[in-house]
Design an enzyme around this catalytic site. Structure first.
Site, PDB file in Angstrom:
ATOM      1  CB  THR A  30      72.679 -22.713  28.123  1.00 13.90           C
ATOM      2  OG1 THR A  30      72.345 -22.354  29.479  1.00 13.90           O
ATOM      3  CG2 THR A  30      74.164 -22.542  27.932  1.00 13.90           C
ATOM      4  CB  THR A  63      78.819 -24.758  29.047  1.00 15.99           C
ATOM      5  OG1 THR A  63      78.764 -25.488  30.275  1.00 15.99           O
ATOM      6  CG2 THR A  63      77.498 -24.025  28.844  1.00 15.99           C
ATOM      7  CG  ASP A 122      74.960 -27.201  37.130  1.00 16.16           C
ATOM      8  OD1 ASP A 122      75.577 -27.568  36.126  1.00 16.16           O
ATOM      9  OD2 ASP A 122      74.286 -26.160  37.192  1.00 16.16           O
ATOM     10  CE  LYS A 134      93.758 -21.711  37.370  1.00 17.33           C
ATOM     11  NZ  LYS A 134      94.074 -23.109  37.023  1.00 17.33           N
ATOM     12  CG  HIS A 275      70.344 -19.940  83.306  1.00 16.70           C
ATOM     13  ND1 HIS A 275      71.038 -18.882  82.761  1.00 16.70           N
ATOM     14  CD2 HIS A 275      69.625 -19.420  84.337  1.00 16.70           C
ATOM     15  CE1 HIS A 275      70.760 -17.780  83.423  1.00 16.70           C
ATOM     16  NE2 HIS A 275      69.900 -18.074  84.378  1.00 16.70           N
ATOM     17  N   GLY A 304      61.027 -14.707  83.086  1.00 15.83           N
ATOM     18  CA  GLY A 304      62.129 -14.432  82.169  1.00 15.83           C
ATOM     19  C   GLY A 304      62.600 -15.658  81.414  1.00 15.83           C
TER      20      GLY A 304
END
Length: 515
Positions: A30, A63, A122, A134, A275, A304
């Site tokens: 297409t 389509t 779409d 399917k 934390h 840390g």
């Protein structure tokens, strides 16, 4: 063998089509895909030739025709289906390669209108994908260009594609259309229809929708969750990792907390998270100054920690970040000169966000899902006081410096786990009491960390004080002003206590719990 190719993303489609043609496959296509294939020298049958009907309605109908969907849906093992195809002159379609209009990309464009979004929904594409999925036993459906080489390999097999492979493609196809529908549903939720016939983006969600579709795409497996015995994974990642070790589950939680705090500030700001709580936050004339103040607010806890910045990470701040052990850093971007310095700590994770934050948040619980809009401290975006906000409830008014400190503290306090009480100066946190079962205990934790440094500070509480004991504890610690939502049945008692202690107190009327 016949293949139908109609793709928005044309990555790899020419090579795929050449491979199909080499296997003797007739190519049907297409619009733009047909032009691309023809320009590459491939023989293509236009869809309009198959259907006998030209594309119409500006390409909306191409389509949607029995000669397409009959060719896809016909079950080869059923003689009735094949007889129906023969009687109507329909050729079976064995391969369907379709990906959909770029709705998500369009939705991210600044100022995109609802009409533009609608045109990128779409219709024919999802119909073909679902039909092929399917009928997966007979039709190969492909929606991801990375699968093109595998399909060609399977078609070259003497016995043809395996049922296992066909079923895998079917699953990918239905996930693809589900994700597409989810993107449409989530995006259109953000618009509202007006009485004058126009549509506009909602500035604030006014209610929760009746139904929500969650489409989660696994980005990566994590080593483990909060603890080594808990399997974990990351879904829908919205950041880029520039360097460092693999991110852990708790790293990700802390990075999220860091980004939330940093985003509250328009001036250069930095936060150190430990934390899921800030252990230090600060503003400055530049990012380096802000980070050093945030780190030094609680040097022990910052070791840390996770760092969040609200400005690009430049060379100057990189130089001080690498002075101590930091687990991870998040910033809007990272300058090239800074990356060279950060690489001296190769294990340190450095990430940048790659899309805006979500407009809603979800959280799982044992018996369901919770949804809410994000908590943002919009009432503190502008300098205080502003249009008589917040409301001063004590005899003493805050000084100019106290107003600045109260606004700063309020923005940080909203991101500390409840119950939360914090002490700050005008541009940095001094002590944070987080996640306590009573508000007076939150004060005690902060006082334990801040000590004598709290004299002359201001305090912020994420919710009201139910008794005067919390206010008295603030005064004993040295706070000269406090901001809180108000709303307790004992507000008068707490206000009286503040007046007795010579403390200025303001009510916002807004609570910021964080559980």
């Amino acid at each position: 063998m016949r293949a139908l190719l109609s793709v928005s993303d044309k990555t790899g489609v020419i090579e795929f089509a050449r491979g199909l043609a080499a296997l003797g496959c007739e190519l049907v296509s297409t619009g733009g895909t047909a032009q691309a294939l023809a320009s590459a020298g491939l023989r293509v049958v236009p869809v309009s030739t198959v259907t006998g009907v030209p594309e119409m309605l500006d390409g909306r109908v191409k389509t949607l025709h029995p000669k397409i969907h009959g060719g896809i849906l016909a079950r080869r093992r059923l003689s009735g289906d094949m007889a129906a195809l023969a009687s109507h002159g329909i050729t079976p379609i064995d391969v369907v390669a379709v990906n959909l209009y770029p709705f998500e990309q369009t939705s991210r464009k600044a100022g995109v209108s609802l009409d533009e979004l609608i045109e990128d929904i779409d219709i024919g594409g999802p119909s073909m994908v679902r039909a092929a999925a399917k009928n997966f036993r007979d039709v190969l459906v492909v929606v991801h260009p990375e699968d093109y080489p595998r399909i060609l390999d399977e078609l070259r097999r003497t016995s043809g594609p395996t049922l296992v492979f066909r079923y895998e493609l079917m699953g990918k196809a239905f996930r693809h259309t589900a994700a597409y529908d989810h993107a449409i549903q989530q995006t259109l939720m953000e618009y509202e229809a007006r009485a004058d016939g126009t549509f506009a983006c909602r500035s604030v969600a006014t209610s929760a929708p009746e139904h929500v579709l969650l489409q989660l795409r696994k980005d990566r497996d994590l080593r483990y969750g909060e603890n080594p015995h808990q399997p974990a994974a990351l879904f829908n990642a919205a950041f880029r990792m520039l360097q460092g070790k693999e991110l852990s589950y708790t790293n990700l939680l802390d990075l999220d907390a860091a980004e939330r705090v940093a985003a509250e500030f328009r001036e250069p700001a930095a936060v150190v998270i430990k934390h899921a709580n800030p252990c230090g936050a600060a503003t400055g004339s530049n990012t380096r100054e802000a980070y050093v103040r945030a780190r030094d607010a609680d040097v022990t806890s910052a070791f840390g920690g996770i760092v969040g910045l609200n400005r690009p990470l430049d060379r100057a701040v990189a130089e001080v970040i690498v002075e101590t052990f930091i687990e991870a850093v998040t910033a809007p971007s990272v300058e090239e000169a800074a990356r060279e310095i950060l690489q001296s700590r190769p294990k340190m994770r450095v990430v940048t966000p790659d899309r805006p934050p979500e407009t809603v948040e979800f959280r799982s619980i044992l018996r369901g899902m919770l949804m809410q809009t994000p908590d943002r401290v919009v009432e503190a975006h502008e300098p205080w006081p502003s249009r008589e906000f917040p409301r001063v409830v004590t005899t003493r008014q805050p000084t100019a410096e106290e107003w600045q400190a109260l606004r700063f503290g309020w923005r940080v306090c909203a991101h500390v786990k409840s119950n939360a009480v914090i002490f700050t100066s005008a541009d940095r946190t001094l002590a944070i009491g987080a996640g306590q079962m009573s508000r007076v205990d939150a004060v005690k934790v902060a006082v334990m960390k801040g000590g004598a440094a709290l004299k002359g500070s201001v305090a912020a509480s994420d919710a009201f004080f139910p008794f005067r004991d919390g206010l008295d504890a603030l005064a004993d610690a040295g706070a000269s002003a406090v901001v809180q939502p108000g709303g307790s049945v004992r507000d008068a008692e707490v206000i009286e206590a503040a007046d007795e202690r010579g403390i200025a107190m303001v009510f916002t009327g807004i609570r910021h719990f964080r559980h």
